[in-house]
Motif scaffolding. Structure first.
Motif, short mmCIF file in Angstrom:
data_model
loop_
_atom_site.label_atom_id
_atom_site.label_comp_id
_atom_site.label_asym_id
_atom_site.label_seq_id
_atom_site.Cartn_x
_atom_site.Cartn_y
_atom_site.Cartn_z
N ILE A 91 0.88 -1.15 0.00
CA ILE A 91 0.00 0.00 0.00
C ILE A 91 0.92 1.21 0.00
O ILE A 91 1.83 1.30 0.82
CB ILE A 91 -0.91 0.02 1.23
CG1 ILE A 91 -1.82 -1.20 1.23
CG2 ILE A 91 -1.72 1.32 1.26
CD1 ILE A 91 -2.67 -1.34 2.46
N SER A 92 0.69 2.09 -0.94
CA SER A 92 1.55 3.26 -1.08
C SER A 92 0.83 4.50 -0.58
O SER A 92 -0.26 4.82 -1.04
CB SER A 92 1.93 3.44 -2.55
OG SER A 92 2.77 4.55 -2.70
N ILE A 93 1.45 5.18 0.36
CA ILE A 93 0.93 6.45 0.89
C ILE A 93 1.79 7.55 0.29
O ILE A 93 3.01 7.54 0.44
CB ILE A 93 1.01 6.50 2.42
CG1 ILE A 93 0.18 5.38 3.04
CG2 ILE A 93 0.56 7.87 2.92
CD1 ILE A 93 0.32 5.28 4.55
N ASN A 94 1.15 8.49 -0.40
CA ASN A 94 1.88 9.60 -1.01
C ASN A 94 1.38 10.90 -0.44
O ASN A 94 0.18 11.18 -0.45
CB ASN A 94 1.68 9.57 -2.53
CG ASN A 94 2.31 8.35 -3.15
OD1 ASN A 94 3.52 8.26 -3.23
ND2 ASN A 94 1.50 7.39 -3.53
N LEU A 95 2.32 11.69 0.08
CA LEU A 95 1.99 12.98 0.65
C LEU A 95 2.79 14.06 -0.06
O LEU A 95 3.83 13.78 -0.66
CB LEU A 95 2.32 13.00 2.15
CG LEU A 95 1.56 11.98 2.99
CD1 LEU A 95 2.50 10.95 3.55
CD2 LEU A 95 0.82 12.68 4.08
N GLU A 96 2.33 15.28 0.05
CA GLU A 96 3.02 16.43 -0.54
C GLU A 96 3.47 17.39 0.57
O GLU A 96 2.62 17.90 1.30
CB GLU A 96 2.11 17.20 -1.50
CG GLU A 96 1.72 16.43 -2.74
CD GLU A 96 2.86 16.33 -3.75
OE1 GLU A 96 3.67 17.26 -3.82
OE2 GLU A 96 2.94 15.30 -4.44
N HIS A 97 4.76 17.58 0.71
CA HIS A 97 5.34 18.63 1.56
C HIS A 97 4.92 18.57 3.03
O HIS A 97 4.86 19.60 3.69
CB HIS A 97 5.01 20.02 1.00
CG HIS A 97 5.14 20.15 -0.48
ND1 HIS A 97 6.33 19.92 -1.13
CD2 HIS A 97 4.24 20.46 -1.44
CE1 HIS A 97 6.15 20.10 -2.43
NE2 HIS A 97 4.90 20.42 -2.64
N ASP A 98 4.59 17.41 3.56
CA ASP A 98 4.19 17.30 4.95
C ASP A 98 5.08 16.27 5.66
O ASP A 98 4.69 15.14 5.89
CB ASP A 98 2.72 16.91 5.06
CG ASP A 98 2.18 17.09 6.48
OD1 ASP A 98 0.96 17.05 6.64
OD2 ASP A 98 2.98 17.27 7.42
N GLU A 99 6.29 16.71 5.97
CA GLU A 99 7.28 15.83 6.58
C GLU A 99 6.83 15.33 7.95
O GLU A 99 7.07 14.18 8.31
CB GLU A 99 8.62 16.56 6.68
CG GLU A 99 9.78 15.67 6.98
CD GLU A 99 11.12 16.36 6.85
OE1 GLU A 99 12.05 15.92 7.54
OE2 GLU A 99 11.24 17.34 6.07
N LYS A 121 15.69 10.81 3.03
CA LYS A 121 15.62 11.62 1.81
C LYS A 121 16.19 10.81 0.65
O LYS A 121 17.15 10.05 0.82
CB LYS A 121 16.37 12.93 1.98
CG LYS A 121 15.67 13.86 2.95
CD LYS A 121 16.33 15.21 3.03
CE LYS A 121 15.54 16.08 4.01
NZ LYS A 121 16.13 17.40 4.16
N THR A 122 15.55 10.96 -0.50
CA THR A 122 15.92 10.18 -1.67
C THR A 122 16.43 11.06 -2.81
O THR A 122 16.27 12.27 -2.77
CB THR A 122 14.71 9.40 -2.20
OG1 THR A 122 13.74 10.35 -2.67
CG2 THR A 122 14.12 8.51 -1.12
N PHE A 123 16.97 10.40 -3.82
CA PHE A 123 17.47 11.11 -4.99
C PHE A 123 16.34 11.73 -5.82
O PHE A 123 16.57 12.62 -6.62
CB PHE A 123 18.33 10.19 -5.87
CG PHE A 123 17.56 9.08 -6.52
CD1 PHE A 123 16.95 9.26 -7.76
CD2 PHE A 123 17.45 7.84 -5.91
CE1 PHE A 123 16.25 8.24 -8.36
CE2 PHE A 123 16.75 6.81 -6.50
CZ PHE A 123 16.14 7.01 -7.73
N TRP A 124 15.11 11.28 -5.63
CA TRP A 124 14.00 11.85 -6.39
C TRP A 124 13.31 13.00 -5.65
O TRP A 124 12.23 13.44 -6.02
CB TRP A 124 13.00 10.78 -6.83
CG TRP A 124 12.28 10.03 -5.73
CD1 TRP A 124 11.14 10.41 -5.08
CD2 TRP A 124 12.66 8.77 -5.18
NE1 TRP A 124 10.78 9.47 -4.14
CE2 TRP A 124 11.70 8.43 -4.19
CE3 TRP A 124 13.70 7.88 -5.40
CZ2 TRP A 124 11.76 7.27 -3.44
CZ3 TRP A 124 13.74 6.71 -4.66
CH2 TRP A 124 12.79 6.42 -3.70
N GLY A 125 13.96 13.49 -4.59
CA GLY A 125 13.46 14.67 -3.89
C GLY A 125 12.31 14.39 -2.93
O GLY A 125 11.46 15.25 -2.70
N ALA A 126 12.30 13.19 -2.39
CA ALA A 126 11.23 12.81 -1.47
C ALA A 126 11.81 12.24 -0.18
O ALA A 126 12.99 11.87 -0.12
CB ALA A 126 10.33 11.77 -2.12
#
Length: 148
Positions: A91-99, A121-126
């Motif tokens: 199950i993938s949870i995706n959030l935007e800018h909410d660390e 932190k990853t190379f894809w900026g997440a």
């Protein structure tokens, strides 16, 4: 289109969904037990199977509902009657800018489980991490960070 996740368990659905509800909040929109099936449907239940979950739905937000059930041999083909916990998907949870929320969800859901990749932190900026929770369900948590 709405994409929901349906999870099957071997007698752990109620415990798993009570845990998920404690993390995500909200109320079950449906909770049906095997004993709620009409008797004329010809389903044979042992006393221990009567209280198992036939179907449960937990709305997570306006777009996502987490659903699940306990496996019962009368509703599965012989090949699917044997449950291999958590090995068939994430199950993938995706959030935007909410660390903060990303860390909260990762820490709570992974409690008692097995972390595959720590939240980092990853190379894809997440901010990303992966784990298998205490019920054998595989999760990925990904938070796209603001450009630094």
């Amino acid at each position: 289109m709405q994409l929901n996740h349906y999870l099957n368990f071997n007698g752990e659905t109620e415990s798993a969904f009570n845990f998920y509800q404690s993390v995500f909040g909200g109320e079950f929109s449906m909770l049906t037990r095997y004993k709620d099936l009409p008797t004329e449907d010809g389903v044979f239940l042992s006393e221990s199977q009567r209280n198992l979950i036939l179907h449960v739905s937990l709305p997570i937000n306006e777009f996502t509902v987490l659903m699940g059930s306990d496996v019962h041999e009368q509703f599965c083909s012989p090949a699917n009657a044997v449950l291999n916990k958590g090995n068939n998907h994430y199950i993938s949870i995706n959030l935007e800018h909410d660390e903060t929320e990303t860390r909260r969800l990762f820490n709570l859901l992974s409690m008692g489980g097995l972390i595959e990749m720590p939240l980092q932190k990853t190379f894809w900026g997440a901010l990303y991490g992966a784990f298998t929770d205490q019920f054998g369900i595989k999760w990925m948590v990904n938070c796209q960070l603001e450009n630094e």
